[in-house]
Design an enzyme around this catalytic site. Structure first.
Site, PDB file in Angstrom:
ATOM      1  N   GLU A   9       0.617  -1.271   0.287  1.00 54.14           N
ATOM      2  CA  GLU A   9       0.087   0.256   0.066  1.00 54.14           C
ATOM      3  C   GLU A   9       0.887   0.912  -0.266  1.00 54.14           C
ATOM      4  O   GLU A   9       1.457   1.554   0.664  1.00 54.14           O
ATOM      5  CB  GLU A   9      -0.516   0.004   1.288  1.00 54.14           C
ATOM      6  CG  GLU A   9      -1.975   1.447   0.918  1.00 54.14           C
ATOM      7  CD  GLU A   9      -2.563   1.438   2.511  1.00 54.14           C
ATOM      8  OE1 GLU A   9      -3.209   2.402   2.790  1.00 54.14           O
ATOM      9  OE2 GLU A   9      -1.975   0.552   3.100  1.00 54.14           O
ATOM     10  N   CYS A  98      -1.796  -7.705   6.214  1.00 56.57           N
ATOM     11  CA  CYS A  98      -2.036  -6.080   6.451  1.00 56.57           C
ATOM     12  C   CYS A  98      -1.497  -6.374   7.691  1.00 56.57           C
ATOM     13  O   CYS A  98      -2.568  -6.452   8.772  1.00 56.57           O
ATOM     14  CB  CYS A  98      -2.645  -5.111   5.903  1.00 56.57           C
ATOM     15  SG  CYS A  98      -2.172  -3.666   5.910  1.00 56.57           S
ATOM     16  N   ASN A 199       7.383 -15.677   0.943  1.00 58.32           N
ATOM     17  CA  ASN A 199       7.089 -15.146   0.448  1.00 58.32           C
ATOM     18  C   ASN A 199       7.752 -13.548   2.215  1.00 58.32           C
ATOM     19  O   ASN A 199       7.918 -14.751   3.224  1.00 58.32           O
ATOM     20  CB  ASN A 199       5.927 -14.060   0.579  1.00 58.32           C
ATOM     21  CG  ASN A 199       5.625 -11.988   1.170  1.00 58.32           C
ATOM     22  OD1 ASN A 199       5.339 -11.546   1.787  1.00 58.32           O
ATOM     23  ND2 ASN A 199       6.797 -11.470   0.212  1.00 58.32           N
ATOM     24  N   GLY A 200       8.423 -12.750   1.339  1.00 60.95           N
ATOM     25  CA  GLY A 200       9.371 -12.356   3.330  1.00 60.95           C
ATOM     26  C   GLY A 200      10.503 -12.691   3.453  1.00 60.95           C
ATOM     27  O   GLY A 200      11.176 -13.701   2.717  1.00 60.95           O
TER      28      GLY A 200
END
Length: 309
Positions: A9, A98, A199-200
């Protein structure tokens, strides 16, 4: 292997998606989240967050874009998934990862990881609203306060009918602090019949390979790493050399042209400083350049500084 550009975002907007898919072999992008509360949103909201809807839901380079929704009410999320598909979306992604306080206090994003039943209800409602030939994916973290609910949550979403799951290998409380717990994602991979995306904490090609090996996931989602090393996806998939600092400067100038010519020029000074903060994780020169532009407020001044580098 598929490489997916993560939703971030306020960072990975359509201009950044355009730029990064020009120079990388991404297979898919996911938009910034569209917040859903208690209404069917008008088309202008979807076009604002995903202007690629006007061009077949592809970036100018041809990379598919999937629309992400964030909310807690199954029926309203389903209504807006239907709206997105009517506008031409080629898939829906659900945000359960999020960690932002403003999102979580309204029971959105990672806050829902405390309620696997609600995850199931949301997935089931959205899956029913989206045409069967289009994917419905979701993104989660390993848990809320602890890394303990990932199997239950993953299975709930799979039972609800999602097509694939991206896992940020940290809890909400972990935030973005290293390490990412890639081996825990292997438990999810073993438990589910659908594709799982790791992911990460993937900053280079070697870490991508290690994340794949430890998570047993073929597909990789890149977020902050793709901003710190702009051609990261190309280094992973094509064994391309990392961009030189001179090439990064050229890319910053290309981005400047997009921002100034597009509809977000007013945000340009903050956006370029934000990107330099990511770049300095890989390029020491970015720290010096950030110091030169940190106090500048006008686009022309910043572009002149970039040109002079």
């Amino acid at each position: 292997m598929r490489l997916i550009l993560a939703p971030m975002e306020g960072v990975l907007d359509h201009l950044m998606r355009d730029l990064l898919t020009r120079i990388n072999p991404f297979d898919l992008c996911v938009t910034e989240f569209i917040r859903v509360v208690d209404m069917r949103l008008p088309p202008r909201v979807f076009y604002r967050l995903c202007p690629e809807l006007r061009q077949g839901c592809r970036t100018p380079a041809g990379t598919p874009v999937r629309i992400q929704l964030l909310g807690q009410e199954p029926d309203w999320l389903a209504e807006n998934a239907d709206q997105a598909c009517l506008l031409g979306a080629e898939g829906i992604d659900l945000n359960f990862g999020c960690p932002a306080k403003t999102v979580n206090k309204h029971r959105g994003g990672a806050a829902l990881l405390a309620d696997s039943e609600q995850l199931y209800r949301i997935a089931k409602a959205v899956r029913a609203a989206v045409p069967a030939h289009l994917p419905v994916s979701a993104k989660i973290r390993l848990g809320l306060e602890d890394r303990d609910s990932y199997l239950e949550n993953s299975q709930a979403l799979a039972e609800g009918g999602i097509s694939e799951l991206a896992v940020h290998a940290r809890s909400k409380r972990d935030g973005y602090r290293p390490p990412a717990h890639w081996p825990l994602v292997a438990d999810i991979r073993a438990a589910l019949a659908i594709p799982v995306v790791i992911n990460g904490e993937i900053w280079n090609a070697g870490q991508a390979q290690l994340a794949q090996a430890q998570s047993q996931c073929r597909d990789v989602m890149l977020g902050r790493g793709a901003l710190a090393l702009p051609n990261l996806a190309a280094t992973i998939k094509n064994d391309t050399a990392p961009m030189s600092w001179d090439q990064v400067i050229e890319l910053l100038l290309d981005y400047s042209a997009l921002e100034v010519e597009g509809d977000k020029g007013v945000y340009y000074p903050n956006r370029i400083k934000q990107w330099l903060n990511f770049l300095k994780l890989q390029y020491p020169q970015a720290q010096t350049l950030f110091g030169q532009v940190r106090t500048l407020k006008h686009t022309d001044d910043i572009r002149s500084t970039l040109t002079a580098v």
